[in-house]
Write a protein that holds these residues in place. Structure first.
Motif, PDB file in Angstrom:
ATOM      1  N   ASP A   1     -33.400   7.289   9.836  1.00  0.00           N
ATOM      2  CA  ASP A   1     -33.965   7.642  11.147  1.00  0.00           C
ATOM      3  C   ASP A   1     -32.947   7.411  12.264  1.00  0.00           C
ATOM      4  N   LEU A   2     -32.222   6.303  12.183  1.00  0.00           N
ATOM      5  CA  LEU A   2     -31.170   6.036  13.174  1.00  0.00           C
ATOM      6  C   LEU A   2     -30.101   7.117  13.131  1.00  0.00           C
ATOM      7  N   ALA A   3     -29.708   7.506  11.930  1.00  0.00           N
ATOM      8  CA  ALA A   3     -28.676   8.537  11.774  1.00  0.00           C
ATOM      9  C   ALA A   3     -29.124   9.840  12.410  1.00  0.00           C
ATOM     10  N   GLU A   4     -30.378  10.225  12.201  1.00  0.00           N
ATOM     11  CA  GLU A   4     -30.894  11.460  12.804  1.00  0.00           C
ATOM     12  C   GLU A   4     -30.832  11.407  14.324  1.00  0.00           C
ATOM     13  N   GLN A   5     -31.205  10.267  14.891  1.00  0.00           N
ATOM     14  CA  GLN A   5     -31.200  10.114  16.356  1.00  0.00           C
ATOM     15  C   GLN A   5     -29.781  10.068  16.899  1.00  0.00           C
TER      16      GLN A   5
END
Length: 115
Positions: A106-110
Motif C-alpha cells: 500500500d505504501l509503494a502504491e501511494q
C-alpha cells in the motif's frame, strides 16, 4: 474453438519485457529497486515493484540490525524472512502479478506516484 495465443509482455521504456524488469527490481533488494525507480519512466508495473522492493528491503534491513543487536537470533530470523520475501517478489513480478506485500504494498502504491 481456436486457441488464443498468449499475450505478449509489454515493453518498458528501457526496452525490456515488464515481467523481466519487474523481477530485476528485487535482485539486489533496495539497490536495484532504487536503480529502476530512477531509470524506468513509463511502466507503472515496474515502478510499483521497484518502490515496493526499496521500501521492503530497507525496512527489513533496519529491523534486522535492531533485532540482531538486541535479541541476536531474531536478526537471523529476519534474514530468513528476507530470503523468502526476495524469492516471492521475484516470482510474482516475473508472473506479471502486481503482488502487494502487507503494509509495504500500500505504501509503494501511494509513494510511487509522488516519485
Amino acid at each position: 474453438m481456436a486457441e488464443v495465443p498468449p499475450e505478449e509482455p509489454k515493453k518498458t521504456s528501457l526496452g525490456m519485457d515488464e515481467n523481466i524488469e519487474g523481477l530485476l527490481t528485487y535482485v539486489l533488494g533496495a539497490l536495484t529497486g532504487i536503480i529502476f525507480l530512477i531509470l524506468e519512466k513509463e511502466s507503472d508495473f515496474v515502478r510499483f515493484h521497484a518502490m515496493q522492493s526499496t521500501i521492503l528491503f530497507i525496512g527489513l534491513w533496519i529491523l534486522q540490525i535492531i533485532l540482531g543487536a538486541i535479541f541476536g537470533p531474531l536478526g537471523t530470523l529476519v534474514a530468513l524472512i528476507e530470503i523468502v520475501v526476495w524469492i516471492v517478489g521475484m516470482l510474482k513480478a516475473y508472473q506479471g502479478e502486481r503482488y502487494k506485500f502487507p503494509i509495504v504494498g500500500d505504501l509503494a502504491e501511494q509513494w510511487v506516484e509522488k516519485v
